[in-house]
Design an enzyme around this catalytic site. Structure first.
Site: not given
Length: 366
Positions: A131, A295, A297, A321
């Site tokens: 990120p 992302f 989640q 992921h």
């Protein structure tokens, strides 16, 4: 203190650094010893990389733990946690390893300390395969605050660019909590705001920022016509090291959901292509009518697992992921997850509800 270490297979499912981050944080919080084997076994360079090692050392420091086998390239480690203590902690990957991933592993641990902690994290702030710091501050932070998490994030220096050496620095102050509250996010509502920043740093011309911004706005306009889209082109001045460019675009909904799309410039890639990539990522994440993007989640799983009560979050397709984070959370806590498919008359897209009966972890140090 559990004498039997919980054995975790580091090669299962997503098989990457996320297994380390979730396992180490939950070990620290629950007091369970862990042994992780086959770390990143399927990767081109298996074993621990500098950023993974730095993250594990940071967690071990936070919980006065004993960490065995932790060296670059190591595929087996064990962590025996002690008492989590507030303090001033510094972690430096000495590479472009992501500061956001360091925060991801340290933040949950610091919540269960006896007082506020200061984390000084050094490495890449806007790095590939992680990120961007802007995402952490603008998307992750306001959503985890719904669980009762409170932290401040001060970006001291950005490291931007093509494989930079790092040099980024973020100071985070994390306040402890007694226990986390569950969160329900099942209604998306309408998108009410779209904004962002397109930036250049170092020797790159300001025109690149304008080109990224314009291309992103054009792309979003094709699909969302009624909203004003405000993507500011910016020249990073004092607080940036390296030469590079990038863009992050945020969308907010009427019910407080936040989504993002982002992209980083690469050598030989036109600026408008970077803008279009970020815009398409954002559009993909708001088309499914879920409440979190792909992302966020998986980053919420650990908080759902620790909260006291039932959390329910509506998402688009459940990522590998996220499945991996759930697998580890169920191994190390009493949390129970279920994933249910939703048929939505309003939208052609299928969404899923991730529900979690949280383990109700209580901070023993407060």
């Amino acid at each position: 203190m559990d004498s039997e270490a919980v054995e975790i297979d580091g090669s299962v499912m997503e098989g990457g650094g996320q297994i380390l981050r979730v396992s180490a944080a939950l070990s620290c919080i629950t007091g369970s010893s862990i042994k992780i084997t086959k770390i990143r076994a399927g990767r081109s360079t298996p074993g621990l990389r500098p950023q993974h090692l730095t993250g594990l050392q940071l967690v071990s420091d936070l919980c006065s733990g004993s960490l065995q086998g932790a060296s670059i390239g190591s595929t087996d480690i064990s962590l025996t946690p002690g008492k989590t203590r507030a303090g001033n902690y510094t972690a430096d990957t000495q590479t472009a390893g992501s500061v956001c991933l360091l925060l991801q592993v340290a933040l949950p641990c610091a919540l269960y300390a006896d007082a506020a902690s200061q984390l000084c994290l050094k490495g890449g702030t806007n790095a590939e395969m992680a990120p961007q710091i802007d995402y952490t501050v603008k998307v992750f932070k306001p959503i985890v605050e719904k669980f009762g998490v409170h932290f401040d994030c001060d970006i001291r220096m950005r490291s931007v660019g093509f494989y930079p050496k790092g040099g980024g620095e973020v100071k985070a102050t994390v306040n402890p909590i007694k226990e986390l509250t569950p969160v329900t996010m099942t209604e998306r509502g309408n998108i009410t705001k779209i904004y962002g920043r397109a930036y250049v740093a170092g020797v790159l011309p300001f025109k690149l920022a304008k080109d990224m911004s314009a291309a992103a706005v054009r792309t979003i306009r094709k699909e969302i016509k009624e909203l004003y889209i405000n993507i500011q082109p910016q020249q990073e001045k004092e607080k940036a090291c390296g030469n590079g460019n990038g863009i992050i675009i945020i969308a907010e909904s009427s019910t407080g959901c936040i989504f993002a799309g982002s992209a980083l410039g690469k050598k030989g890639v036109y600026a408008d292509k970077v803008g279009i990539e970020a815009a398409e990522m954002l559009l993909k994440n708001i088309r499914h009518n879920g409440c979190v993007d792909e992302f966020l989640q998986d980053q919420l799983i650990i908080f759902m697992a620790l909260a006291k009560g039932t959390s329910r979050i509506r998402t688009g397709a459940v990522t590998l992921h996220t499945q991996t984070a759930i697998h580890i959370a169920e191994q190390l806590t009493q949390a129970k997850f279920t994933i249910t498919k939703c048929e939505d008359e309003l939208s052609r897209n299928i969404t899923y509800i991730i529900e979690c009966q949280g383990s109700g972890a209580v901070n023993p140090n407060l």
